[in-house]
Every structure is written in C-alpha cells, then in structure tokens.
Design a protein around this motif. Structure first.
Motif, PDB file in Angstrom:
ATOM      1  N   ARG A   9     -15.730  -2.432  15.119  1.00  0.00           N
ATOM      2  CA  ARG A   9     -15.100  -2.551  16.441  1.00  0.00           C
ATOM      3  C   ARG A   9     -13.982  -1.536  16.622  1.00  0.00           C
ATOM      4  N   ALA A  10     -13.810  -0.643  15.641  1.00  0.00           N
ATOM      5  CA  ALA A  10     -12.733   0.355  15.677  1.00  0.00           C
ATOM      6  C   ALA A  10     -11.359  -0.313  15.673  1.00  0.00           C
ATOM      7  N   ALA A  11     -11.244  -1.455  14.994  1.00  0.00           N
ATOM      8  CA  ALA A  11      -9.985  -2.200  14.984  1.00  0.00           C
ATOM      9  C   ALA A  11      -8.866  -1.447  14.276  1.00  0.00           C
ATOM     10  N   TYR A  12      -9.221  -0.507  13.409  1.00  0.00           N
ATOM     11  CA  TYR A  12      -8.203   0.197  12.634  1.00  0.00           C
ATOM     12  C   TYR A  12      -8.022   1.646  13.086  1.00  0.00           C
ATOM     13  N   GLY A  13      -8.597   2.002  14.221  1.00  0.00           N
ATOM     14  CA  GLY A  13      -8.447   3.356  14.732  1.00  0.00           C
ATOM     15  C   GLY A  13      -9.668   4.211  14.466  1.00  0.00           C
ATOM     16  N   ASP A  14      -9.470   5.531  14.476  1.00  0.00           N
ATOM     17  CA  ASP A  14     -10.590   6.446  14.284  1.00  0.00           C
ATOM     18  C   ASP A  14     -10.998   6.476  12.805  1.00  0.00           C
ATOM     19  N   ALA A  15     -11.919   7.368  12.457  1.00  0.00           N
ATOM     20  CA  ALA A  15     -12.476   7.372  11.104  1.00  0.00           C
ATOM     21  C   ALA A  15     -11.402   7.611  10.046  1.00  0.00           C
ATOM     22  N   LEU A  16     -10.528   8.568  10.286  1.00  0.00           N
ATOM     23  CA  LEU A  16      -9.489   8.872   9.306  1.00  0.00           C
ATOM     24  C   LEU A  16      -8.463   7.744   9.222  1.00  0.00           C
ATOM     25  N   GLU A  17      -8.088   7.181  10.349  1.00  0.00           N
ATOM     26  CA  GLU A  17      -7.145   6.064  10.355  1.00  0.00           C
ATOM     27  C   GLU A  17      -7.734   4.837   9.655  1.00  0.00           C
ATOM     28  N   THR A  18      -9.038   4.640   9.831  1.00  0.00           N
ATOM     29  CA  THR A  18      -9.697   3.510   9.178  1.00  0.00           C
ATOM     30  C   THR A  18      -9.679   3.674   7.669  1.00  0.00           C
ATOM     31  N   LEU A  19      -9.939   4.888   7.194  1.00  0.00           N
ATOM     32  CA  LEU A  19      -9.911   5.108   5.757  1.00  0.00           C
ATOM     33  C   LEU A  19      -8.494   4.977   5.210  1.00  0.00           C
ATOM     34  N   ARG A  20      -7.504   5.376   5.985  1.00  0.00           N
ATOM     35  CA  ARG A  20      -6.108   5.190   5.572  1.00  0.00           C
ATOM     36  C   ARG A  20      -5.787   3.701   5.463  1.00  0.00           C
ATOM     37  N   TRP A  21      -6.291   2.903   6.406  1.00  0.00           N
ATOM     38  CA  TRP A  21      -6.092   1.452   6.335  1.00  0.00           C
ATOM     39  C   TRP A  21      -6.731   0.890   5.071  1.00  0.00           C
ATOM     40  N   ILE A  22      -7.943   1.354   4.736  1.00  0.00           N
ATOM     41  CA  ILE A  22      -8.611   0.888   3.521  1.00  0.00           C
ATOM     42  C   ILE A  22      -7.764   1.223   2.295  1.00  0.00           C
ATOM     43  N   ALA A  23      -7.236   2.442   2.263  1.00  0.00           N
ATOM     44  CA  ALA A  23      -6.373   2.839   1.138  1.00  0.00           C
ATOM     45  C   ALA A  23      -5.157   1.930   1.047  1.00  0.00           C
ATOM     46  N   ASP A  24      -4.542   1.612   2.182  1.00  0.00           N
ATOM     47  CA  ASP A  24      -3.388   0.711   2.191  1.00  0.00           C
ATOM     48  C   ASP A  24      -3.764  -0.660   1.637  1.00  0.00           C
ATOM     49  N   GLU A  25      -4.931  -1.152   2.042  1.00  0.00           N
ATOM     50  CA  GLU A  25      -5.386  -2.452   1.554  1.00  0.00           C
ATOM     51  C   GLU A  25      -5.545  -2.443   0.033  1.00  0.00           C
ATOM     52  N   LEU A  26      -5.925  -1.301  -0.497  1.00  0.00           N
ATOM     53  CA  LEU A  26      -6.162  -1.181  -1.933  1.00  0.00           C
ATOM     54  C   LEU A  26      -4.911  -0.780  -2.700  1.00  0.00           C
ATOM     55  N   GLY A  27      -3.814  -0.580  -1.977  1.00  0.00           N
ATOM     56  CA  GLY A  27      -2.556  -0.268  -2.632  1.00  0.00           C
ATOM     57  C   GLY A  27      -2.451   1.143  -3.165  1.00  0.00           C
ATOM     58  N   VAL A  28      -3.183   2.083  -2.542  1.00  0.00           N
ATOM     59  CA  VAL A  28      -3.108   3.483  -2.972  1.00  0.00           C
ATOM     60  C   VAL A  28      -2.645   4.328  -1.795  1.00  0.00           C
ATOM     61  N   ALA A  29      -2.073   5.487  -2.115  1.00  0.00           N
ATOM     62  CA  ALA A  29      -1.546   6.371  -1.079  1.00  0.00           C
ATOM     63  C   ALA A  29      -2.005   7.804  -1.338  1.00  0.00           C
ATOM     64  N   PRO A  30      -3.249   8.104  -1.011  1.00  0.00           N
ATOM     65  CA  PRO A  30      -3.755   9.461  -1.244  1.00  0.00           C
ATOM     66  C   PRO A  30      -3.060  10.464  -0.332  1.00  0.00           C
ATOM     67  N   SER A  31      -3.018  11.716  -0.774  1.00  0.00           N
ATOM     68  CA  SER A  31      -2.458  12.773   0.062  1.00  0.00           C
ATOM     69  C   SER A  31      -3.349  12.985   1.278  1.00  0.00           C
ATOM     70  N   ALA A  32      -2.818  13.674   2.269  1.00  0.00           N
ATOM     71  CA  ALA A  32      -3.588  13.926   3.490  1.00  0.00           C
ATOM     72  C   ALA A  32      -4.866  14.689   3.180  1.00  0.00           C
ATOM     73  N   SER A  33      -4.795  15.654   2.251  1.00  0.00           N
ATOM     74  CA  SER A  33      -5.984  16.446   1.920  1.00  0.00           C
ATOM     75  C   SER A  33      -7.032  15.597   1.208  1.00  0.00           C
ATOM     76  N   ARG A  34      -6.600  14.711   0.313  1.00  0.00           N
ATOM     77  CA  ARG A  34      -7.567  13.848  -0.375  1.00  0.00           C
ATOM     78  C   ARG A  34      -8.148  12.808   0.580  1.00  0.00           C
ATOM     79  N   LEU A  35      -7.350  12.359   1.534  1.00  0.00           N
ATOM     80  CA  LEU A  35      -7.869  11.412   2.521  1.00  0.00           C
ATOM     81  C   LEU A  35      -8.958  12.084   3.361  1.00  0.00           C
TER      82      LEU A  35
END
Length: 242
Positions: free
Chosen positions: A60-86
């Motif tokens: 439903r795009a609840a977490y934003g666009d594709a990149l924002e969604t993957l950032r949300w997934i990373a947050d859920e998993l407790g990791v903070a990848p760099s912008a390039s790795r994301l």
C-alpha cells in the motif's frame, strides 16, 4: 448491442487478471534475495521475516517510495546502512524480484488471443514498487489495457478500489467483467462481492507459491491452466458454473 457482444453474446467484455502466480509461474524468494540483507548488514532470516509481516503495508506504499521502504526495513532490523549501500540494496532487491518473475509459457499466447478477440485486459496486482518497474520490460505489457498496482492505488485486494479502478480504466461495469487469480489476498471473494465472475487458477505448481491471505472461503469454479481458466471466465451467460 456493441460489436463485441454482437459476436460474443453473454460473454464478459473485460478480463481482470492477478499477476503473481496467475500470469507467472509459482513465485518463491530465490537466492538472489540473499544479497539484500548482506548489503544492509542484517540477518537474512530476520530480513525475510520483516518482508513477510510487512507485505500488505509495503504493497500500500505505507512506508513511502522504494528507497524509503527499504530504509524503514533497515530501521526495523536495527541497522543503519550508508546511503550508497541502501541504494545498492534497493537495486539488488529489484534484480532479485525480477529473477523470481517468470511468466507462464502460455501467458503471452493466451493474452494475445484474447486481445485479438477484443477482450479488454487488466492486471490487478498486490505488489510493492518493483512490479511496476519490471512490467515495463515484459513481453505482455503491450497486451494489457490497464495495469492496477496496489502500491499506486493505496489499497490491496480484496478492497473494492482495486477492482473498480480497473473497471474505470477499462470503461466497463463490474458485472461485464470476469476475474482470474490464484486466490491470494482473498481476491476471488473480493471480485465476487462486486458481481464480478471469479475463476480460481489451480495450477499444480502453485503448491510452492509464496502467498498471503489465501481465499479459503471461495468455493467457485477453478481450472488447472491459464487458457482453461480464461475460457471459463469468458464463457457466455448462462454458463455451466456453480
């Protein structure tokens, strides 16, 4: 009477089709998905678990666009990848989903024949941001009159908005449509609730299909192949249907 119904009296004017498991073979998460958690720096099993539990909000795009969604997934998993790795992880996920997307051999000829007959065709899919990108390069894309993706609509099947958006784009009434799908997201019951004839694709390979919210309440007709399911869906009314 319009030209179509003068040739095919009593046959639905339009056909709505699920994508994954219907136009494609059974989908599972293949080995290409393993690169994504490595890039994010998280445990692969935990990554897949978050994908499962967040399936419908992501669709439903609840977490934003594709990149924002993957950032949300990373947050859920407790990791903070760099912008390039994301960004690299996002590209890897797109490639992984593309690798999992294998059209059924009969998909193109079936849609081509329906298109020649004059049937209006729509794909109605619960999906995240990858499918709209992947669809552009598939050989069936020019055969589809309307592409309705949950990530664009903001709703998932069996919500009526998914089917009604397709009907609106095709210019047809729901009762002049049929729907074919494997039953994920309770999509068959959702179609029937709007007066749309629903047919379950019961292909043998679907025993291994990754599916959410199976449509166990649906007791309507089924067919084991895509050509047989579409033929049943477009049979003239009254048809020999339960």
């Amino acid at each position: 009477m319009d030209p179509y119904h003068s040739v095919y009296p009593g046959s639905p004017r339009a056909l709505l089709l699920d994508f994954y498991g219907t136009l494609t073979s059974a989908c599972t998460r293949g080995p290409a998905h393993d690169l994504v958690p490595r890039l994010l720096g998280c445990d692969p099993a935990e990554y897949r678990a978050v994908l499962d539990t967040s399936f419908y909000p992501r669709c439903r795009a609840a977490y934003g666009d594709a990149l924002e969604t993957l950032r949300w997934i990373a947050d859920e998993l407790g990791v903070a990848p760099s912008a390039s790795r994301l960004r690299a992880a996002q590209a890897a996920r797109l490639m992984a989903v593309r690798a999992d997307t294998r059209l059924r051999p009969e998909a193109f000829p079936t849609l081509w024949q329906l298109r020649r007959r004059g049937v209006r065709l729509a794909v109605v899919s619960d999906c995240a941001w990858e499918l709209p990108e992947i669809m552009r390069s598939l050989p069936i894309t020019h055969l589809i009159d309307a592409k309705v993706f949950s990530v664009h609509v903001g709703h998932c099947k069996p919500r009526p908005e998914m089917y009604l958006t397709a009907c609106e784009q095709l210019g047809v009434h729901p009762r002049d449509c049929a729907f074919v799908g494997d039953g994920g997201s309770r999509e068959l019951s959702g179609a029937e609730a709007l007066g749309i004839r629903a047919i379950r694709l019961s292909a043998p390979d679907l025993v291994d299909h990754l599916v959410f919210a199976t449509d166990d309440a649906f007791t309507g007709p089924a067919a084991p192949t895509l050509p047989a399911a579409t033929a049943l869906a477009l049979a003239p009314t009254p048809a020999t249907l339960p």
